[in-house]
Design an enzyme around this catalytic site. Structure first.
Site, PDB file in Angstrom:
ATOM      1  N   SER A  24     -24.434 -15.561 -12.866  1.00 48.53           N
ATOM      2  CA  SER A  24     -25.086 -14.252 -12.730  1.00 48.53           C
ATOM      3  C   SER A  24     -25.357 -13.844 -11.293  1.00 48.53           C
ATOM      4  O   SER A  24     -26.075 -14.535 -10.575  1.00 48.53           O
ATOM      5  CB  SER A  24     -26.465 -14.262 -13.402  1.00 48.53           C
ATOM      6  N   HIS A  55     -21.992 -10.147 -15.349  1.00 47.37           N
ATOM      7  CA  HIS A  55     -20.935 -11.148 -15.475  1.00 47.37           C
ATOM      8  C   HIS A  55     -19.628 -10.407 -15.672  1.00 47.37           C
ATOM      9  O   HIS A  55     -19.393  -9.823 -16.724  1.00 47.37           O
ATOM     10  CB  HIS A  55     -21.192 -12.071 -16.677  1.00 47.37           C
ATOM     11  N   HIS A  77     -22.233 -17.288 -22.477  1.00 44.84           N
ATOM     12  CA  HIS A  77     -23.430 -18.099 -22.713  1.00 44.84           C
ATOM     13  C   HIS A  77     -23.601 -18.418 -24.192  1.00 44.84           C
ATOM     14  O   HIS A  77     -23.208 -17.648 -25.063  1.00 44.84           O
ATOM     15  CB  HIS A  77     -24.683 -17.357 -22.241  1.00 44.84           C
ATOM     16  N   TYR A  79     -26.383 -18.213 -25.662  1.00 47.11           N
ATOM     17  CA  TYR A  79     -27.292 -17.213 -26.258  1.00 47.11           C
ATOM     18  C   TYR A  79     -26.591 -15.930 -26.657  1.00 47.11           C
ATOM     19  O   TYR A  79     -27.191 -15.087 -27.314  1.00 47.11           O
ATOM     20  CB  TYR A  79     -28.489 -16.927 -25.335  1.00 47.11           C
ATOM     21  N   GLU A  80     -25.330 -15.780 -26.267  1.00 48.62           N
ATOM     22  CA  GLU A  80     -24.578 -14.610 -26.727  1.00 48.62           C
ATOM     23  C   GLU A  80     -24.113 -14.798 -28.168  1.00 48.62           C
ATOM     24  O   GLU A  80     -23.482 -13.904 -28.733  1.00 48.62           O
ATOM     25  CB  GLU A  80     -23.383 -14.357 -25.800  1.00 48.62           C
ATOM     26  N   ALA A 107     -27.605 -19.113 -11.727  1.00 53.75           N
ATOM     27  CA  ALA A 107     -28.896 -18.628 -11.238  1.00 53.75           C
ATOM     28  C   ALA A 107     -29.952 -19.389 -12.031  1.00 53.75           C
ATOM     29  O   ALA A 107     -29.774 -19.634 -13.231  1.00 53.75           O
ATOM     30  CB  ALA A 107     -29.021 -17.131 -11.491  1.00 53.75           C
ATOM     31  N   MET A 199     -29.951 -21.219 -18.279  1.00 49.85           N
ATOM     32  CA  MET A 199     -29.415 -21.050 -19.644  1.00 49.85           C
ATOM     33  C   MET A 199     -27.917 -21.314 -19.713  1.00 49.85           C
ATOM     34  O   MET A 199     -27.221 -20.734 -20.547  1.00 49.85           O
ATOM     35  CB  MET A 199     -29.699 -19.625 -20.125  1.00 49.85           C
ATOM     36  N   SER A 200     -27.424 -22.154 -18.843  1.00 51.03           N
ATOM     37  CA  SER A 200     -25.965 -22.379 -18.845  1.00 51.03           C
ATOM     38  C   SER A 200     -25.647 -23.776 -18.355  1.00 51.03           C
ATOM     39  O   SER A 200     -26.502 -24.655 -18.342  1.00 51.03           O
ATOM     40  CB  SER A 200     -25.283 -21.332 -17.946  1.00 51.03           C
ATOM     41  N   ASN A 223     -35.819 -17.191  -8.578  1.00 51.84           N
ATOM     42  CA  ASN A 223     -37.246 -16.917  -8.803  1.00 51.84           C
ATOM     43  C   ASN A 223     -37.952 -18.237  -9.064  1.00 51.84           C
ATOM     44  O   ASN A 223     -37.320 -19.224  -9.420  1.00 51.84           O
ATOM     45  CB  ASN A 223     -37.414 -16.008 -10.037  1.00 51.84           C
ATOM     46  N   HIS A 235     -40.103  -7.624  -3.845  1.00 51.85           N
ATOM     47  CA  HIS A 235     -38.717  -7.431  -4.298  1.00 51.85           C
ATOM     48  C   HIS A 235     -37.720  -7.506  -3.136  1.00 51.85           C
ATOM     49  O   HIS A 235     -36.666  -8.131  -3.261  1.00 51.85           O
ATOM     50  CB  HIS A 235     -38.605  -6.086  -5.012  1.00 51.85           C
TER      51      HIS A 235
HETATM   52  N1  HPA Z   1     -35.451 -19.174 -16.401  1.00 49.33           N
HETATM   53  C1  HPA Z   1     -34.274 -19.295 -17.042  1.00 49.33           C
HETATM   54  N2  HPA Z   1     -33.127 -18.864 -16.551  1.00 49.33           N
HETATM   55  C2  HPA Z   1     -33.148 -18.285 -15.334  1.00 49.33           C
HETATM   56  C3  HPA Z   1     -34.335 -18.126 -14.607  1.00 49.33           C
HETATM   57  C4  HPA Z   1     -35.553 -18.601 -15.171  1.00 49.33           C
HETATM   58  O1  HPA Z   1     -36.654 -18.495 -14.589  1.00 49.33           O
HETATM   59  N3  HPA Z   1     -33.995 -17.510 -13.452  1.00 49.33           N
HETATM   60  C5  HPA Z   1     -32.653 -17.303 -13.479  1.00 49.33           C
HETATM   61  N4  HPA Z   1     -32.138 -17.787 -14.619  1.00 49.33           N
END
Ligand code: HPA
Length: 261
Positions: A24, A55, A77, A79-80, A107, A199-200, A223, A235
């Site tokens: 991402s 993506h 993913h 989750y898709e 990410a 998540m990957s 983050n 930001h």
């Molecule tokens: N959690 C899960 N997936 C993510 C996050 C997060 O804080 N940041 C970027 N992908």
């Protein structure tokens, strides 16, 4: 864009040994990649177009700092709603097109307090906390316990040290998503030793190692994970950090692609 047969001929002629999956928002890390041919995921047997914004879903072949390489811009993913064999379609495609090394990027949210937004983390292990298994590719009990090549973690650490930086080699927690975690979940993951959350990557890494590919993976921390940051981030600062990280990530990917095979 070309049809897959023509793409595969170009790939065979270039003979890429490395494949990179860009997660991402990390497309900017491929500035050193010179594209020779590309196809949308939907044109590749065994791949499906990703449905997630950000993506691209394109497979390209070309040269990265002069080294032939495959580049997956985007991924599919769990989750898709796809079963694991679809999520790992990129890995099989990379192997079928001749790759011997797979470099995964994602990410991620930072759990380890040392991981501020804009940090990179070499993944040295993962906690695979995904939903029900639907992958018939491996028999029960099969599969490598350590998919991430120690040698490539050393390559990454050495590369960062030449720039005067330390690279954390940490534990990545892969959750189903698609929603971000609760602060309580992050506390539980921290207690389990996780340094970053996303998540990957975990399924792809396991599938790649099972196919005999050498695997490296890098998290780009976008983050602080839920409940970890005390102040809301500005930001503009997040964008600046992300841009810096993308340049560093690109250089790190180059080092991984060039490392001896
Ligand atoms: N959690 C899960 N997936 C993510 C996050 C997060 O804080 N940041 C970027 N992908």
């Amino acid at each position: 864009m070309v049809a897959f047969a023509a793409f595969a001929r170009t790939a065979a002629a270039l003979a890429p040994r490395a494949a990179v999956v860009l997660g991402s928002g990390l497309g900017g890390a491929a500035a050193a990649f010179v594209e020779r041919a590309a196809v949308p995921f939907g044109a590749v047997p065994g791949l499906v177009p990703p449905s997630v914004h950000g993506h691209g879903g394109t497979l390209a072949v070309g040269e990265w700092s002069g080294m032939p390489a495959l580049l997956f811009r985007g991924r599919v993913h769990f989750y898709e709603g796809h079963p694991w064999e679809v999520v790992t379609g990129t890995v099989r495609t990379a192997a079928e097109l001749g790759a011997r090394r797979l470099v995964l990027t994602n990410a991620a949210g930072g759990i380890n307090p040392a991981l501020a937004p804009g940090s990179l983390m070499a993944i040295q292990g993962h906690l695979k906390l995904l939903g029900p298994a639907a992958w018939r590719g491996l028999a029960a009990g099969d599969g490598p316990v350590r998919p991430y090549a120690a040698r490539l973690i050393e390559v990454m650490g050495a590369h960062e040290r030449t720039g005067g930086r330390e690279l954390l080699a940490g534990l990545y927690a892969a959750l189903t998503g698609p929603s971000y975690e609760t602060p309580a979940e992050i506390r539980a993951l921290a207690a389990c030793g996780a340094d970053a959350v996303g998540m990957s990557t975990a399924l792809e890494a396991e599938a790649a190692a099972a196919l005999g590919l050498e695997v490296a993976a890098v998290s780009c921390v976008t983050n602080k994970a839920a409940g970890i940051g005390e102040t809301a981030l500005d930001h503009a600062e997040v964008l600046t950090n992300a841009a810096l990280a993308v340049d560093r990530l690109g250089a790190l990917l180059g080092a991984l692609i060039r490392a001896p095979y």
